[in-house]
Motif scaffolding. Structure first.
Motif: not given
Length: 245
Positions: A151-152, A156-160, A188-191, A224-225
């Motif tokens: 994802l991109r 804010e979207q990442f934290a949500e 696992a959610l990460f950049r 995001a994974q």
């Protein structure tokens, strides 16, 4: 906090021993989180066998003999791994009983969840490594859901998304019951690393053939994974390995 429970005998078993009920083992008595802070503790949780022992002890206490039987270990090996976990403070004796002059100790987790430090640069991620090993060892004909997305997102979207994933895990964790079949979940959610990567030296050989039909959906998308194998719950970021209520 003393968490030793009382043992009550009920119906005798065929081998002459008695079946046991452990009282005083309410999960309300357990600390919410055990923080792994020492090298000894990190070594203890890094081992796959000990990881699986802790998964078993999350839902019900067991003796060294019971652990050996359920996991297919030699009794000496079971004792070795449990002693290491006990010395690291990850499991504890919650009840004892004398059987034919021998004291049996019942072990359980020392907390509802375990929080590990984030791995350093170039270091393996213990939680994901153990989760992948569990997934690969799971029955090939069992139901599973494995998904990867790229994802991109804004900050804010990442934290949500992270908060929603944690909330979903907590919702189903509250429904977990020791009488139900085991399920494992890891996300696992990460950049990912955006720095230039070294050139791939060449194509690597792929799996020469299928190991069996995949019974569940498996997809790789743009985001995001999120990986969901199928009884432990392992969370990234502040890495947390959890059990049921």
């Amino acid at each position: 906090m003393d968490q030793r429970g009382d043992l009550h005998a009920s119906n005798p078993l065929r081998n002459g021993q008695e079946s046991l009920t452990i009282a005083g083992m309410s999960s309300d008595d357990l600390p919410e989180t055990f923080h792994v802070t020492t090298d000894e503790q990190l070594r203890a949780v890094s081992n796959l066998t000990r990881h699986r022992i802790m998964a078993m002890l999350r839902f019900e206490p067991a003796t060294i003999t019971q652990i050996a039987q359920r996991m297919g270990l030699a009794k000496g090996s079971s004792s070795y791994h449990v002693r290491l976990l006990e010395r690291a403070g990850l499991v504890k004796v919650v009840a004892t009983r004398k059987v034919r002059g021998v004291t049996e100790r019942y072990y359980a987790m020392a907390a509802r969840s375990i929080e590990l430090p984030d791995p350093g640069p170039g270091q393996p991620d213990i939680l994901l490594r153990n989760a992948v090993a569990d997934l690969e060892a799971a029955p090939a004909d069992g139901e599973r859901h494995v998904r990867m997305a790229h994802l991109r997102l804004t900050e804010e979207q990442f934290a949500e998304l992270g908060a929603r994933l944690h909330a979903l895990v907590d919702e189903y964790r509250a429904l977990s019951d020791s009488s139900l079949p085991d399920v494992s979940l890891v996300f696992a959610l990460f950049r990912p690393d955006s720095s230039p990567q070294s050139e791939d030296p060449g194509p690597q050989s792929e799996d020469p053939g299928p190991r069996g039909e995949d019974p569940g959906p498996r997809s790789e998308e743009s985001g995001a994974q999120v990986e969901e194998p199928g009884a432990q719950v392992e969370e990234p970021g502040a890495q947390v390995e959890e059990g049921g209520e």
